[in-house]
Design a protein around this motif. Structure first.
Motif, mmCIF file in Angstrom:
data_model
loop_
_atom_site.group_PDB
_atom_site.id
_atom_site.type_symbol
_atom_site.label_atom_id
_atom_site.label_comp_id
_atom_site.label_asym_id
_atom_site.label_seq_id
_atom_site.Cartn_x
_atom_site.Cartn_y
_atom_site.Cartn_z
ATOM 1 N N GLU A 108 69.025 21.691 17.433
ATOM 2 C CA GLU A 108 68.375 22.598 16.314
ATOM 3 C C GLU A 108 69.534 23.640 15.639
ATOM 4 O O GLU A 108 69.452 23.589 14.472
ATOM 5 C CB GLU A 108 67.097 23.236 17.066
ATOM 6 N N CYS B 263 71.631 21.916 13.342
ATOM 7 C CA CYS B 263 70.821 21.311 12.204
ATOM 8 C C CYS B 263 70.985 22.583 11.191
ATOM 9 O O CYS B 263 70.995 22.497 9.956
ATOM 10 C CB CYS B 263 69.259 21.080 12.592
ATOM 11 N N GLU B 264 70.654 23.823 11.840
ATOM 12 C CA GLU B 264 70.952 24.970 10.896
ATOM 13 C C GLU B 264 72.172 25.295 10.448
ATOM 14 O O GLU B 264 72.456 25.516 9.330
ATOM 15 C CB GLU B 264 70.351 26.236 11.973
ATOM 16 N N GLN C 165 74.271 23.000 9.836
ATOM 17 C CA GLN C 165 74.668 22.154 8.765
ATOM 18 C C GLN C 165 74.337 22.692 7.368
ATOM 19 O O GLN C 165 75.105 22.438 6.459
ATOM 20 C CB GLN C 165 74.151 20.861 9.044
ATOM 21 N N LEU C 166 73.289 23.616 7.306
ATOM 22 C CA LEU C 166 73.218 24.316 5.931
ATOM 23 C C LEU C 166 74.592 24.996 5.464
ATOM 24 O O LEU C 166 74.830 25.053 4.246
ATOM 25 C CB LEU C 166 72.012 25.248 6.041
ATOM 26 N N GLU D 176 76.438 22.480 4.039
ATOM 27 C CA GLU D 176 76.267 21.966 2.926
ATOM 28 C C GLU D 176 76.728 23.111 1.705
ATOM 29 O O GLU D 176 77.149 22.881 0.715
ATOM 30 C CB GLU D 176 74.719 21.706 2.890
ATOM 31 N N GLU D 177 76.099 24.322 2.241
ATOM 32 C CA GLU D 177 76.426 25.212 0.885
ATOM 33 C C GLU D 177 77.737 25.620 0.605
ATOM 34 O O GLU D 177 78.008 26.188 -0.455
ATOM 35 C CB GLU D 177 75.503 26.730 1.337
ATOM 36 N N PHE D 178 78.663 25.360 1.584
ATOM 37 C CA PHE D 178 79.953 25.677 1.352
ATOM 38 C C PHE D 178 80.879 24.329 1.168
ATOM 39 O O PHE D 178 82.051 24.188 1.210
ATOM 40 C CB PHE D 178 80.613 26.428 2.560
ATOM 41 N N ASN D 179 79.997 23.387 0.833
ATOM 42 C CA ASN D 179 80.513 22.192 0.401
ATOM 43 C C ASN D 179 81.706 21.460 1.397
ATOM 44 O O ASN D 179 82.897 21.186 1.026
ATOM 45 C CB ASN D 179 81.500 21.968 -0.945
ATOM 46 N N PHE E 118 78.133 16.226 10.620
ATOM 47 C CA PHE E 118 77.998 16.341 9.186
ATOM 48 C C PHE E 118 79.106 15.661 8.481
ATOM 49 O O PHE E 118 79.009 15.154 7.573
ATOM 50 C CB PHE E 118 77.762 17.723 8.813
ATOM 51 N N TRP F 58 79.053 12.726 5.979
ATOM 52 C CA TRP F 58 79.153 12.993 4.301
ATOM 53 C C TRP F 58 80.418 12.162 3.946
ATOM 54 O O TRP F 58 80.054 11.288 2.931
ATOM 55 C CB TRP F 58 79.618 14.484 4.325
ATOM 56 N N VAL G 196 70.048 35.573 6.323
ATOM 57 C CA VAL G 196 69.178 35.062 5.135
ATOM 58 C C VAL G 196 68.880 33.521 5.289
ATOM 59 O O VAL G 196 68.041 32.854 4.886
ATOM 60 C CB VAL G 196 69.603 35.230 3.735
ATOM 61 N N ARG G 197 69.766 32.837 6.335
ATOM 62 C CA ARG G 197 69.652 31.406 6.443
ATOM 63 C C ARG G 197 69.353 31.016 7.719
ATOM 64 O O ARG G 197 68.632 29.996 7.867
ATOM 65 C CB ARG G 197 71.158 30.874 6.202
ATOM 66 N N ARG H 90 67.554 30.868 11.276
ATOM 67 C CA ARG H 90 66.203 31.212 11.908
ATOM 68 C C ARG H 90 66.322 31.571 13.392
ATOM 69 O O ARG H 90 65.610 32.187 14.171
ATOM 70 C CB ARG H 90 65.053 30.371 11.555
ATOM 71 N N ARG I 151 76.249 26.424 -10.059
ATOM 72 C CA ARG I 151 76.438 25.622 -8.795
ATOM 73 C C ARG I 151 76.515 24.107 -9.150
ATOM 74 O O ARG I 151 76.886 23.490 -8.674
ATOM 75 C CB ARG I 151 74.994 25.744 -8.056
ATOM 76 N N ASN J 13 77.228 30.863 -3.797
ATOM 77 C CA ASN J 13 76.454 31.328 -2.731
ATOM 78 C C ASN J 13 76.817 32.712 -2.240
ATOM 79 O O ASN J 13 75.827 33.417 -1.766
ATOM 80 C CB ASN J 13 76.894 30.211 -1.646
#
Lengths: 304, 177
Positions: A67, A70-71, A73-74, A77-80, A116, A120, A224-225, A227, B99, B111
């Motif tokens: 888990e 998985c978090e 990984q966000l 993704e957001e930082f490519n 990831f 990818w 913010v991202r 949990r 973006r 971001n």
């Protein structure tokens, strides 16, 4: 007591270095480690982890790590991270081809976690049919999860429960994302020394770049991202533990005299705008001209 | 015009709420369909919330001794909400436009500069808009309206997070495409 703060995820799993078999971890030891360092939050998180007879439940730890990854990984993704790795990896693979390197070109991701980056690249990397993408991690549950996900999407990569440096078929290129800050002092030099095998031609290790804004930025993003409390704690600590460019290049240069080592992509456009992540690059000196030619306009980002 | 703008802002906000509730729960690489469904789910919930707000407004107007004055008060309150929420939404949308740039640096910069900070300040912005409306238009109908829409936004957020939360137990298995 060591001086380098560990993350919770560093301590809740342990492996026999020879067989990679799971070793029991006493919950009280993890909690005490953080209490002795005044890290009340981490101690509280560790104290809430499930255990049997004082030993952390391995299955529960594996589910938690799946888990958490998985978090995380966000963030990738957001930082490519997949795209970034491709932008750097593709020129180095072209340099290896130009230099006549043996095929297939094996790219090994060290401490791949949920895989990831390899997944990818296996889907979108278009790195060529002569490239093998291999992710390696000690944790069998994470590797199993990475395999499931790769199969679900038909990603052209594979994953092994293994020490990345002792695979049956060694890598030509070693990469990692967000791993090297876990190694400190002599461990960091030992990590780099592991790249000294004859087959190794290139390594690309990406991690947080320390800067005055990094701790706040890490806190903000994780606030913010993320949990899961462990994700939040370890993510913020990762940014705080990030190695400077000087530390990385000094450690790599000392451990690998047979490599040219340099930082890549530290600055956005020019100083003093730092990028969030920087990459330690290492390659065999004979590849230098091929590397600079393959990088093209990006060669200026390589601090040789 | 103000009701239309508020409707669009509400549905857009709920769609993004759906996105955020779904984020970090699916480890597949290709998630376009997953996020599209999540945003549509949020937008659907947003439409439900707007319907509740509409019914509330009708009740407030129907029970007002002077309907025209009550209507003007509610419109004035809605205007204050738009003053705060529209610029916030506009900046977020600009972030999405940037973006789409091919540069990984520009994408990452969005971001850092917009999506992260604006997620952090979202609730202060929500409460600021409602506060401005209540202070600027001292009408109990406006206060009730603002309290209800803030409550609806919070309820929508909790509902969307709870909808995804049980599925977190199966995050170990690939989510259905």
């Amino acid at each position: 007591m060591d001086d380098h703060p560990r993350e919770i995820s560093d301590l809740i799993v342990a492996y026999d270095p020879a067989t990679l078999a799971r070793l029991p971890v006493r919950k009280a030891e993890v909690v005490d480690y953080f209490r002795q360092r005044g890290n009340v939050r981490a101690a509280t998180i560790a104290d809430a982890l499930p255990a049997h007879d004082g030993v952390l439940d391995n299955d529960a730890m594996d589910r938690l790590l799946i888990e958490v990854h998985c978090e995380m990984q966000l963030l990738s993704e957001e930082f490519n991270h997949g795209r970034r790795m491709r932008e750097l990896l593709a020129p180095f693979l072209n340099a290896l081809r130009a230099a006549g390197a043996a095929r297939p070109l094996r790219v090994v991701d060290i401490g791949c976690g949920g895989g990831f980056v390899m997944r990818w690249l296996g889907l979108h990397g278009d790195l060529g049919d002569d490239v093998e993408l291999i992710g390696a991690d000690y944790n069998a549950a994470l590797v199993g999860r990475a395999r499931e996900l790769a199969a679900a999407e038909g990603s052209r990569c594979r994953f092994e429960v293994a020490n990345a440096f002792t695979l049956a078929q060694p890598g030509s290129v070693y990469v990692s994302t967000g791993v090297i800050h876990h190694f400190r002092g002599d461990e960091l030099r030992g990590f780099f020394a592991s790249h000294a095998g004859d087959a190794t031609q290139v390594f690309l290790h990406t991690d947080f770049q320390p800067s005055p804004l990094a701790p706040f930025g890490a806190w903000l993003f994780h606030k913010v991202r993320m949990r899961i409390p462990l994700s939040h704690h370890d993510g913020c600590l990762s940014a705080a533990r990030a190695h400077s460019a000087q530390t990385l290049t000094a450690a790599a240069t000392t451990a690998l005299p047979g490599f040219t080592c340099a930082m890549f992509g530290r600055w956005f456009i020019r100083k003093p705008l730092p990028r969030v992540f920087h990459t330690l690059v290492g390659f065999r000196p004979a590849l230098r001209e091929h590397v600079l030619k393959a990088l093209g306009s990006r060669a200026g980002r390589l601090e040789l | 015009m103000i009701p239309v703008i508020l409707y669009l802002l509400a549905v857009m906000d709920c769609a993004f709420m759906g996105y955020r509730a779904a984020a970090a729960r699916n480890a597949l690489i290709n998630k376009r369909r997953y996020y599209t469904r999540a945003m549509l789910r949020g937008a659907a919930l947003g439409n439900g919330a707007v319907l509740i707000a509409f019914v509330l407004v009708q009740v407030l107007l129907a029970t007002a001794p002077l309907r025209e004055i009550a209507y003007r008060e509610l419109i004035a309150g809605g205007e204050r909400l738009v003053w705060v929420y529209a610029p916030y939404a506009g900046i977020v949308l600009v972030g999405f436009v940037f973006r789409m740039a091919p540069s990984t640096d520009i994408r990452s910069m969005m971001n850092i500069l917009i999506f992260g900070p604006f997620t952090l300040i979202r609730w202060p912005v929500v409460l600021s808009g409602a506060g401005l409306a209540c202070v600027s238009v001292p009408s109990w109908r406006v206060w009730v309206f603002c309290a209800v829409i803030v409550g609806l936004m919070r309820a929508a957020e909790l509902t969307l997070n709870r909808w995804h939360s049980p599925r977190a137990g199966v995050v170990g298995a690939p989510a259905a495409a």
